[in-house]
Design a protein around this motif. Structure first.
Motif, mmCIF file in Angstrom:
data_model
loop_
_atom_site.group_PDB
_atom_site.id
_atom_site.type_symbol
_atom_site.label_atom_id
_atom_site.label_comp_id
_atom_site.label_asym_id
_atom_site.label_seq_id
_atom_site.Cartn_x
_atom_site.Cartn_y
_atom_site.Cartn_z
ATOM 1 N N MET A 82 -37.645 27.492 42.054
ATOM 2 C CA MET A 82 -38.448 28.176 41.320
ATOM 3 C C MET A 82 -37.960 29.646 40.930
ATOM 4 S SD MET A 82 -42.050 27.923 41.504
ATOM 5 C CE MET A 82 -42.873 26.256 42.148
ATOM 6 N N ARG A 83 -37.419 29.774 42.212
ATOM 7 C CA ARG A 83 -36.173 31.110 42.115
ATOM 8 C C ARG A 83 -34.731 30.887 41.955
ATOM 9 N NH1 ARG A 83 -36.379 36.306 44.607
ATOM 10 N NH2 ARG A 83 -34.951 37.524 45.279
ATOM 11 N N ARG A 84 -34.185 29.536 41.913
ATOM 12 C CA ARG A 84 -33.323 29.051 41.903
ATOM 13 C C ARG A 84 -32.952 28.775 40.136
ATOM 14 N NH1 ARG A 84 -31.035 23.960 45.089
ATOM 15 N NH2 ARG A 84 -31.191 26.229 46.327
ATOM 16 N N ILE A 85 -34.157 28.037 39.717
ATOM 17 C CA ILE A 85 -33.932 28.505 38.106
ATOM 18 C C ILE A 85 -34.148 29.794 37.745
ATOM 19 C CG2 ILE A 85 -35.450 27.894 36.099
ATOM 20 C CD1 ILE A 85 -34.463 25.092 37.019
ATOM 21 N N LEU A 86 -34.980 30.768 38.361
ATOM 22 C CA LEU A 86 -35.105 32.078 37.873
ATOM 23 C C LEU A 86 -33.226 32.734 38.138
ATOM 24 C CD1 LEU A 86 -36.373 34.764 36.469
ATOM 25 C CD2 LEU A 86 -37.011 35.617 38.740
ATOM 26 N N LEU A 87 -33.101 32.862 38.810
ATOM 27 C CA LEU A 87 -31.600 33.281 38.753
ATOM 28 C C LEU A 87 -30.389 32.143 38.281
ATOM 29 C CD1 LEU A 87 -29.357 35.097 40.593
ATOM 30 C CD2 LEU A 87 -29.394 32.358 42.094
ATOM 31 N N LEU A 88 -30.153 30.923 37.561
ATOM 32 C CA LEU A 88 -29.937 30.614 37.027
ATOM 33 C C LEU A 88 -29.783 31.052 35.757
ATOM 34 C CD1 LEU A 88 -29.989 26.894 37.899
ATOM 35 C CD2 LEU A 88 -27.863 28.316 38.414
ATOM 36 N N LEU A 89 -31.519 31.604 34.976
ATOM 37 C CA LEU A 89 -31.466 31.854 33.948
ATOM 38 C C LEU A 89 -31.005 33.183 33.676
ATOM 39 C CD1 LEU A 89 -35.154 30.673 33.205
ATOM 40 C CD2 LEU A 89 -33.210 30.124 32.420
ATOM 41 N N MET A 90 -31.314 34.159 34.809
ATOM 42 C CA MET A 90 -30.692 35.621 34.617
ATOM 43 C C MET A 90 -29.026 35.109 34.829
ATOM 44 S SD MET A 90 -33.148 37.456 34.099
ATOM 45 C CE MET A 90 -31.561 38.737 34.225
ATOM 46 N N LEU A 91 -28.354 34.314 35.197
ATOM 47 C CA LEU A 91 -26.673 34.543 35.586
ATOM 48 C C LEU A 91 -26.199 33.828 33.747
ATOM 49 C CD1 LEU A 91 -26.199 32.645 38.951
ATOM 50 C CD2 LEU A 91 -25.872 34.422 38.431
ATOM 51 N N SER A 92 -27.080 32.572 33.834
ATOM 52 C CA SER A 92 -26.588 32.338 32.255
ATOM 53 C C SER A 92 -26.658 33.721 31.355
ATOM 54 C CB SER A 92 -27.846 31.112 31.082
ATOM 55 O OG SER A 92 -27.865 31.377 30.286
ATOM 56 N N ALA A 93 -27.558 35.163 30.949
ATOM 57 C CA ALA A 93 -27.864 35.939 29.905
ATOM 58 C C ALA A 93 -26.728 37.252 30.681
ATOM 59 C CB ALA A 93 -29.284 36.351 31.174
ATOM 60 N N THR A 142 -35.759 49.257 41.429
ATOM 61 C CA THR A 142 -36.254 47.253 41.175
ATOM 62 C C THR A 142 -36.557 46.564 40.076
ATOM 63 O OG1 THR A 142 -36.404 47.512 43.892
ATOM 64 C CG2 THR A 142 -37.272 45.930 42.357
ATOM 65 N N GLN A 143 -36.526 45.352 39.703
ATOM 66 C CA GLN A 143 -36.899 44.879 38.707
ATOM 67 C C GLN A 143 -37.531 43.304 39.158
ATOM 68 O OE1 GLN A 143 -34.348 44.750 35.631
ATOM 69 N NE2 GLN A 143 -32.681 43.864 36.744
ATOM 70 N N ARG A 144 -38.468 43.161 38.075
ATOM 71 C CA ARG A 144 -38.965 41.885 38.364
ATOM 72 C C ARG A 144 -39.241 40.719 37.072
ATOM 73 N NH1 ARG A 144 -42.369 39.936 42.343
ATOM 74 N NH2 ARG A 144 -43.677 38.457 42.655
ATOM 75 N N PHE A 145 -38.393 39.659 37.118
ATOM 76 C CA PHE A 145 -38.627 39.431 36.038
ATOM 77 C C PHE A 145 -39.355 38.178 36.095
ATOM 78 C CE2 PHE A 145 -34.410 41.392 35.674
ATOM 79 C CZ PHE A 145 -34.426 42.064 34.147
ATOM 80 N N CYS A 146 -40.122 36.996 35.058
ATOM 81 C CA CYS A 146 -41.404 36.071 35.597
ATOM 82 C C CYS A 146 -40.784 35.104 34.165
ATOM 83 C CB CYS A 146 -42.739 36.879 35.677
ATOM 84 S SG CYS A 146 -43.074 37.696 37.048
ATOM 85 N N HIS A 147 -41.116 33.895 34.512
ATOM 86 C CA HIS A 147 -41.402 32.738 33.173
ATOM 87 C C HIS A 147 -42.022 31.815 33.479
ATOM 88 C CE1 HIS A 147 -38.113 29.663 34.858
ATOM 89 N NE2 HIS A 147 -37.815 30.700 35.806
ATOM 90 N N LEU A 148 -42.544 30.771 32.764
ATOM 91 C CA LEU A 148 -44.017 30.174 33.559
ATOM 92 C C LEU A 148 -42.340 28.989 33.834
ATOM 93 C CD1 LEU A 148 -46.963 29.638 30.354
ATOM 94 C CD2 LEU A 148 -46.408 30.300 33.362
ATOM 95 N N GLU A 149 -42.854 28.483 35.331
ATOM 96 C CA GLU A 149 -42.350 27.131 35.392
ATOM 97 C C GLU A 149 -42.557 25.668 35.421
ATOM 98 O OE1 GLU A 149 -38.870 25.289 38.649
ATOM 99 O OE2 GLU A 149 -38.139 27.374 37.080
ATOM 100 N N ASN A 150 -42.391 24.305 35.294
ATOM 101 C CA ASN A 150 -43.676 23.950 35.967
ATOM 102 C C ASN A 150 -44.917 23.507 35.437
ATOM 103 O OD1 ASN A 150 -41.112 22.120 35.782
ATOM 104 N ND2 ASN A 150 -40.824 22.361 38.230
ATOM 105 N N GLY A 151 -44.903 24.769 34.645
ATOM 106 C CA GLY A 151 -47.010 25.201 34.616
ATOM 107 C C GLY A 151 -47.161 26.309 35.440
ATOM 108 N N ARG A 152 -46.049 27.118 36.676
ATOM 109 C CA ARG A 152 -46.862 28.102 36.984
ATOM 110 C C ARG A 152 -45.657 29.447 36.742
ATOM 111 N NH1 ARG A 152 -47.298 25.825 43.099
ATOM 112 N NH2 ARG A 152 -48.112 27.629 43.268
ATOM 113 N N GLN A 153 -46.426 30.866 36.750
ATOM 114 C CA GLN A 153 -45.749 31.568 37.277
ATOM 115 C C GLN A 153 -44.473 31.441 37.993
ATOM 116 O OE1 GLN A 153 -45.386 33.692 34.334
ATOM 117 N NE2 GLN A 153 -46.098 35.436 34.787
ATOM 118 N N ASP A 154 -43.643 31.718 37.667
ATOM 119 C CA ASP A 154 -42.425 32.244 38.565
ATOM 120 C C ASP A 154 -41.364 33.026 38.528
ATOM 121 O OD1 ASP A 154 -40.187 31.422 40.437
ATOM 122 O OD2 ASP A 154 -38.804 30.387 38.935
#
Length: 169
Positions: free
Chosen positions: A1-12, A130-142
């Motif tokens: 899950m953290r990997r998806i968040l990282l990929l999203l941030m990297l993409s952005a 420090t900042q915190r980024f959150c999004h839903l992944e597979n119905g769960r907060q990541d």
């Protein structure tokens, strides 16, 4: 899950080139500039000013309003991301637009108690936290935390970010 968040941030935030190039803003709908504020006279006033700017800027992020968000960045911004490299203004704007399209529920919060503000003589301020980024992944907060440094320049009562260093992803 953290990997998806990282990929999203990297993409952005990833750069499409190894070096940022100055790109003038294109004409289009004018976005309001960050609010002008009188020059802070004490460190406490500077802290309050930067805390307000952080809140306003990330309200635009959380609303996924790319134009309003980019109004906080100088045309010559350099955005350094530990995983994505160096981005200029246009690349940073593209990255945010891509992030919002790929992750329409992503939000950012400032981690309480982490905000540090330091004056930069005859320039503006350093904004560290420090900042915190959150999004839903597979119905769960990541969620995932990262650290950042932003350098704000104040000119004629207007504050804009000229440098960003985002790291510890």
């Amino acid at each position: 899950m953290r990997r998806i968040l990282l990929l999203l941030m990297l993409s952005a935030l990833s750069a499409t080139t190894a070096r940022a190039q100055s790109t003038p803003r294109k004409a289009g709908p004018a976005s309001p500039p960050p609010a002008a504020a009188p020059k802070p006279t004490t460190k406490d006033e500077l802290y309050q000013t930067v805390a307000r700017l952080d809140t306003e800027m990330f309200a635009a992020f959380n609303a996924h309003d790319v134009n309003k968000l980019m109004a906080y960045f100088a045309d010559n911004v350099e955005f350094y991301h530990d995983k994505g490299g160096l981005s200029n203004f246009a690349q940073t704007k593209e990255g945010f637009a891509r992030l919002f399209a790929q992750s329409p529920d992503i939000t950012r919060t400032l981690v309480a108690g982490t905000l540090e503000v330091y004056p930069v003589k005859n320039y503006g301020a350093m904004h560290i936290a420090t900042q915190r980024f959150c999004h839903l992944e597979n119905g769960r907060q990541d969620c995932g935390n990262s650290k950042f440094v932003m350098v704000w320049q104040q000119q004629a009562g207007t504050w804009r970010i000229t440098r960003v260093v985002s790291y510890d992803h």
